[in-house]
Design a protein around this motif. Structure first.
Motif, PDB file in Angstrom:
ATOM      1  N   ALA A 141       0.835  -1.191   0.000  1.00 37.21           N
ATOM      2  CA  ALA A 141       0.000   0.000   0.000  1.00 37.21           C
ATOM      3  C   ALA A 141       0.873   1.245   0.000  1.00 37.21           C
ATOM      4  O   ALA A 141       1.968   1.264   0.582  1.00 37.21           O
ATOM      5  N   LEU A 142       0.400   2.272  -0.680  1.00 34.96           N
ATOM      6  CA  LEU A 142       1.103   3.554  -0.743  1.00 34.96           C
ATOM      7  C   LEU A 142       0.126   4.682  -0.454  1.00 34.96           C
ATOM      8  O   LEU A 142      -1.074   4.577  -0.754  1.00 34.96           O
ATOM      9  N   THR A 143       0.621   5.752   0.093  1.00 40.13           N
ATOM     10  CA  THR A 143      -0.122   7.011   0.118  1.00 40.13           C
ATOM     11  C   THR A 143       0.801   8.092  -0.429  1.00 40.13           C
ATOM     12  O   THR A 143       2.023   8.028  -0.260  1.00 40.13           O
ATOM     13  N   PHE A 144       0.218   9.069  -1.088  1.00 45.14           N
ATOM     14  CA  PHE A 144       1.021  10.163  -1.626  1.00 45.14           C
ATOM     15  C   PHE A 144       0.149  11.406  -1.733  1.00 45.14           C
ATOM     16  O   PHE A 144      -1.082  11.341  -1.686  1.00 45.14           O
ATOM     17  N   ILE A 161      -2.312   0.986  -4.445  1.00 48.37           N
ATOM     18  CA  ILE A 161      -1.677  -0.321  -4.301  1.00 48.37           C
ATOM     19  C   ILE A 161      -0.639  -0.458  -5.416  1.00 48.37           C
ATOM     20  O   ILE A 161      -0.949  -0.250  -6.588  1.00 48.37           O
ATOM     21  N   LEU A 162       0.577  -0.810  -5.015  1.00 44.42           N
ATOM     22  CA  LEU A 162       1.665  -1.018  -5.963  1.00 44.42           C
ATOM     23  C   LEU A 162       1.902  -2.511  -6.104  1.00 44.42           C
ATOM     24  O   LEU A 162       2.113  -3.214  -5.116  1.00 44.42           O
ATOM     25  N   PRO A 220     -18.118   5.916 -10.994  1.00 50.81           N
ATOM     26  CA  PRO A 220     -17.807   5.861  -9.566  1.00 50.81           C
ATOM     27  C   PRO A 220     -17.150   4.522  -9.214  1.00 50.81           C
ATOM     28  O   PRO A 220     -17.852   3.520  -9.031  1.00 50.81           O
ATOM     29  N   GLN A 221     -15.844   4.486  -9.173  1.00 54.57           N
ATOM     30  CA  GLN A 221     -15.100   3.269  -8.879  1.00 54.57           C
ATOM     31  C   GLN A 221     -13.936   3.607  -7.966  1.00 54.57           C
ATOM     32  O   GLN A 221     -13.558   4.771  -7.835  1.00 54.57           O
ATOM     33  N   TYR A 222     -13.371   2.582  -7.357  1.00 53.12           N
ATOM     34  CA  TYR A 222     -12.111   2.789  -6.655  1.00 53.12           C
ATOM     35  C   TYR A 222     -11.125   1.764  -7.182  1.00 53.12           C
ATOM     36  O   TYR A 222     -11.372   1.097  -8.177  1.00 53.12           O
ATOM     37  N   ARG A 223      -9.972   1.657  -6.560  1.00 51.97           N
ATOM     38  CA  ARG A 223      -8.811   0.987  -7.158  1.00 51.97           C
ATOM     39  C   ARG A 223      -8.999  -0.504  -7.430  1.00 51.97           C
ATOM     40  O   ARG A 223      -8.255  -1.087  -8.213  1.00 51.97           O
ATOM     41  N   HIS A 275       6.098  -6.314 -15.079  1.00 52.46           N
ATOM     42  CA  HIS A 275       5.879  -4.870 -15.106  1.00 52.46           C
ATOM     43  C   HIS A 275       5.363  -4.379 -13.755  1.00 52.46           C
ATOM     44  O   HIS A 275       4.631  -5.082 -13.063  1.00 52.46           O
ATOM     45  N   THR A 276       5.730  -3.171 -13.393  1.00 48.39           N
ATOM     46  CA  THR A 276       5.294  -2.560 -12.142  1.00 48.39           C
ATOM     47  C   THR A 276       3.982  -1.820 -12.390  1.00 48.39           C
ATOM     48  O   THR A 276       3.861  -1.074 -13.370  1.00 48.39           O
ATOM     49  N   VAL A 277       3.008  -2.011 -11.505  1.00 53.18           N
ATOM     50  CA  VAL A 277       1.665  -1.451 -11.730  1.00 53.18           C
ATOM     51  C   VAL A 277       1.206  -0.710 -10.483  1.00 53.18           C
ATOM     52  O   VAL A 277       1.329  -1.221  -9.358  1.00 53.18           O
TER      53      VAL A 277
END
Length: 303
Positions: A7-10, A20-21, A40-43, A62-64
């Motif tokens: 998980a990431l926050t920025f 999410i990475l 209306p969606q989330y990750r 690959h990084t996503v």
């Protein structure tokens, strides 16, 4: 699971975005994918669509990063329209590169109005980090485009059905339904004028961004989706889009029975496969990515 997730926050203009990475377990490529999420969606996406996509791409090296725009999911701030998320996308691209320094090329992946937002972002910023686009069922809706699509793909079929005329003769077709049909026909005949200049502004900006983008693009259209049908109708009638489509996407795919969110497993697998093909094109550029004489935008791949 052939990847790791964290998980990431920025930050985005003083608000905190959550993401999410997904990282490959094997040696990572220099390509990163930012999944732009429309509303209306989330990750996670419908039926965990974006979770599955991110894991499939990460398993391939690959990084996503998939993230919540301001006002959605676990991100703070007020909800934004898809035309106003350029700062969110810029922040997500930076967050991916800060977390995965090996990533040198970014691909934006978007469905529906997120595909539109990705195109608008490229047109507004000319961000040199973004080298590829994956556009699934792009959103171009105006009152006129919706009317044109309904008249062509719904009402024309209904008028061919004997049952419709039986109901009309017996009075079982409501006046409101007939009024709706006539109103849609008027809007369809009016063409772009039906939506007004303000409603058409973002579609024009999309077309110009399409024409200006110099990296490979994937256009994926679902055969059983009205949003995709609207895109085909609009882009083949509008003058700006006719000029833009002189530059064909590197990959064009129509999945005949797919719905809007690729909920069937064969459709989602096709979406993942086409995305991986686009990433391979970016990793190994071909001498000519855009054919001189493109097929119509609605034509199936391989036709």
């Amino acid at each position: 699971m052939n990847c790791t997730e964290q998980a990431l926050t920025f930050d985005c203009e003083g608000e905190t975005l959550t993401a999410i990475l997904s990282l490959p377990r094997q040696e990572a490529s220099g390509i990163g994918v930012v999944v732009v999420v429309g509303g209306p969606q989330y990750r996670a996406g419908s039926h965990r669509q974006f979770v599955q996509l991110a894991r499939a791409l990460a398993a391939a090296g690959h990084t996503v990063l998939r993230f919540d725009c301001r006002g959605m999911g676990d991100s703070s701030g007020a909800l934004r329209d898809f035309r106003d998320v350029t700062p969110d996308i810029a922040a997500a691209v930076s967050a991916l590169q800060n977390s995965a320094p090996q990533v040198r090329q970014i691909v934006l992946w978007g469905l529906c109005d997120a595909a539109t937002a990705a195109l608008l972002y490229c047109g507004e910023t000319r961000d040199p980090r973004v080298r590829g686009l994956c556009l699934f069922n792009p959103w171009v809706r105006s009152a006129a485009s919706l009317a044109q699509t309904q008249v062509k793909h719904y009402y024309t079929q209904r008028l061919r059905e004997p049952e419709f005329w039986k109901k009309l003769a017996s009075g079982r077709v409501a006046l409101s339904a007939l009024s709706g049909l006539l109103g849609n026909i008027r809007l369809a005949l009016a063409g772009g004028r039906g939506g007004g200049e303000a409603a058409l502004a973002f579609q024009t900006r999309m077309a110009r961004a399409w024409a200006q983008f110099d990296g490979p693009m994937l256009l994926f259209l679902s055969g059983s989706d009205y949003t995709a049908k609207e895109f085909i109708e609009y882009s083949t009638r509008d003058a700006e889009w006719q000029a833009a489509l002189a530059k064909a996407p590197a990959i064009r795919h129509v999945e005949p029975d797919a719905d809007h969110t690729l909920s069937q497993r064969n459709a989602s697998a096709a979406g993942e496969r086409c995305t991986l093909e686009l990433l391979a094109l970016l990793a190994n550029p071909q001498p000519t990515q855009h054919p001189a004489t493109p097929r119509p935008v609605g034509a199936a791949a391989g036709a």
